[in-house]
Motif scaffolding. Sequence first.
Motif, short mmCIF file in Angstrom:
data_model
loop_
_atom_site.label_atom_id
_atom_site.label_comp_id
_atom_site.label_asym_id
_atom_site.label_seq_id
_atom_site.Cartn_x
_atom_site.Cartn_y
_atom_site.Cartn_z
N ILE A 203 3.95 1.68 5.53
CA ILE A 203 3.26 2.96 5.58
C ILE A 203 2.82 3.26 7.01
O ILE A 203 2.06 2.51 7.61
CB ILE A 203 2.08 2.94 4.59
CG1 ILE A 203 2.70 2.81 3.21
CG2 ILE A 203 1.24 4.20 4.72
CD1 ILE A 203 1.78 2.60 2.10
N ALA B 72 0.68 4.80 9.50
CA ALA B 72 -0.68 5.37 9.45
C ALA B 72 -1.38 5.20 10.78
O ALA B 72 -2.59 5.04 10.85
CB ALA B 72 -1.47 4.69 8.33
N SER C 9 -3.40 12.04 14.92
CA SER C 9 -3.97 13.14 14.12
C SER C 9 -4.47 14.29 15.00
O SER C 9 -5.49 14.90 14.69
CB SER C 9 -5.15 12.66 13.26
OG SER C 9 -5.04 11.34 12.87
N LYS D 111 -6.58 11.09 10.49
CA LYS D 111 -6.05 11.96 9.43
C LYS D 111 -5.89 11.24 8.10
O LYS D 111 -6.28 11.77 7.05
CB LYS D 111 -4.70 12.51 9.89
CG LYS D 111 -3.87 13.17 8.83
CD LYS D 111 -2.71 13.92 9.42
CE LYS D 111 -1.58 13.02 9.86
NZ LYS D 111 -0.45 13.80 10.39
N VAL D 112 -5.37 10.03 8.14
CA VAL D 112 -5.07 9.33 6.88
C VAL D 112 -6.33 8.95 6.11
O VAL D 112 -6.26 8.61 4.94
CB VAL D 112 -4.19 8.08 7.12
CG1 VAL D 112 -2.80 8.50 7.57
CG2 VAL D 112 -4.83 7.10 8.08
N VAL E 267 -4.23 8.59 2.68
CA VAL E 267 -3.25 7.50 2.65
C VAL E 267 -3.21 6.78 1.30
O VAL E 267 -2.19 6.21 0.92
CB VAL E 267 -3.52 6.51 3.81
CG1 VAL E 267 -4.83 5.78 3.64
CG2 VAL E 267 -2.37 5.53 3.99
N ALA F 269 0.81 -1.64 6.27
CA ALA F 269 0.43 -0.38 6.93
C ALA F 269 0.50 -0.57 8.43
O ALA F 269 0.06 -1.60 8.95
CB ALA F 269 -0.97 0.02 6.52
N VAL G 256 -1.06 0.51 11.70
CA VAL G 256 -2.30 1.17 12.12
C VAL G 256 -2.35 1.19 13.64
O VAL G 256 -1.71 0.36 14.31
CB VAL G 256 -3.55 0.47 11.54
CG1 VAL G 256 -3.57 0.58 10.03
CG2 VAL G 256 -3.62 -1.01 11.95
N VAL H 208 -9.16 2.20 9.81
CA VAL H 208 -8.10 2.37 8.81
C VAL H 208 -7.85 1.03 8.10
O VAL H 208 -7.74 0.96 6.87
CB VAL H 208 -6.81 2.92 9.46
CG1 VAL H 208 -5.71 3.06 8.42
CG2 VAL H 208 -7.09 4.26 10.13
N THR I 189 7.06 7.72 15.49
CA THR I 189 7.29 7.10 14.19
C THR I 189 8.27 5.93 14.27
O THR I 189 8.12 4.94 13.54
CB THR I 189 7.80 8.15 13.18
OG1 THR I 189 8.87 8.90 13.80
CG2 THR I 189 6.71 9.12 12.76
N GLY J 32 2.04 8.12 6.05
CA GLY J 32 0.71 8.03 5.45
C GLY J 32 0.11 9.38 5.12
O GLY J 32 -0.95 9.46 4.49
N ASP J 33 0.77 10.46 5.53
CA ASP J 33 0.15 11.79 5.38
C ASP J 33 0.83 12.68 4.35
O ASP J 33 0.80 13.89 4.45
CB ASP J 33 0.10 12.49 6.75
CG ASP J 33 1.49 12.82 7.30
OD1 ASP J 33 2.49 12.33 6.75
OD2 ASP J 33 1.57 13.56 8.31
#
Length: 468
Positions: A11, A13, A17, A26-27, A37, A55, A57, A64, A87, A110-111
């Motif tokens: 994920i 995340a 953001s 954001k997540v 998330v 995840a 992070v 997070v 990404t 995650g969004d």
Amino acid sequence: MSETKPVVALIMAAGKSTRMKSRTPKVLHRVAGRAVVDYIVQAAQEGCGVQRTIAIVGHEADRVREYLTSRWGEDMGFALQSPQNGTGHAVMQAEPLLQGFDGDVLTLAGDTPLVTSDVLRSLLEHHRISGATATVLTAVMENPGAYGRVVRTPAGAVARIVEAKDATAEEKAIGEINTSIYCFRSEPLFRALARIRPENAQGEYYLTDVIALLAADGERVEAVVSPDPAVVMGVNTRSELAIAADAVRRRTNKRLMLSGVTIIDPANTYIDVEVAIGPDTVIYPGCVIEGATTIGSDCVIGPHTHLVDCALGDDVRCEHSKANLVEMADHSRVGPFAHLRPGTSLAEEAKIGSFVELKKATVGRDVHISHLTYAGDVTIGDNSNIGGGTITCNFDGRKKNPTTIGSNVFVGSNNTLVAPVTIGDGAYTAAGSVITEDVPADALALGRARQVVKEGWAAERRDRPECS
Ligand code: UD1
Ligand code: CA
């Protein structure tokens, strides 16, 4: 054969953001009571038999990580992405954790909180059955906006994904978009990631570039088109956050109505996703029901009631009121216009009326507190009646002090109970009393000045000449 391959969920995340304009990542923003998330973690864990969830992070990584661990337990793995270079760079950070892993990597943004486990399952199934190296979930949109566009060959095969910021006018006209949800075979994924370059409008390592590399290598790249484009929406702004929350609430309301709850006006009812409500309960408009609230059956809630983390039994009525961390047992009645604060519990058939504020109040069975009262740090035994206008003076300027009221007590109207103080079982206090000392069981306490009547005083005053 390939169907038995293990699958891990990855994920992303870590993003900054930027478009949320927020100090909170954001997540971790809230959608109907859960973090953005959480939804994708849950969908992946429910639908796909994932062995492990990792995840990535980065931005506000500690927050997070802490949140996800508190929510999903120590089973959740983490990889740190610092700095956040896109990404593709995010996914690269998971490589050390997946050394020797020979399976599929369900790679998720995650969004995207509206994606369902059904959609993920069909993506994974298609990926396995087709034997693809990479399968991307796409959707067809009328206004594809800022999403990456899926470019196909004339024969219809997926060739590459181009970000809106890098797209030509012709590419921008493509309606099929990348959802940021993919399934990859692990080993070719990381091999391709090692070859991507940040040569694009944002100077980032794009995960999307892996698709073009794999396709050019002759690897099988598949696409599954989401039947409902609305479920793949990415939350990038607060406006999209509100759209996502609205969609989650609609789903929640629908699920509750199908399970037997009457919601008079779903568009004006705000129920968090984890709230549980029993059948034949009626929710009137203007209710906000949040957090881990549970409501039994045959209740009537609202109109205009705000419940946070409350536990209500069956046949409870709560109208025009606010309650936070409160228990209301079967057949209790609250409101209109009550304010029940944390640590309050109402036993069965308790009745709390208008303009009553309770804090840390343990209220016994069939107790009535019907009008204009503040009771804090108080215990009240069964069948007692608290007169209108009663105030517990629980705060002495330094600390809070307890008031203990037994059962079958009658507290007269407009009493001032100066804590710490105890009123024994069966006792009465006279209206207008200031109770500063303990009252024994079955006694009557009067704590007020005796009334003085001056006969004829008013008539005499009327006749008196004005003094100037
Ligand atoms: C991404 C896709 C786009 C797709 C869209 C779908 C890329 C380059 N673009 O764009 O094709 O249409 O999602 O919603 O992949 N993240 C990290 N580290 C980073 C950057 C992002 O972990 O360095 C995370 C974010 O926290 C977020 C997710 O990856 O959860 C997607 O990132 P975001 O910046 O929102 O990508 P989009 O611009 O929406
Ligand atoms: Ca996004």
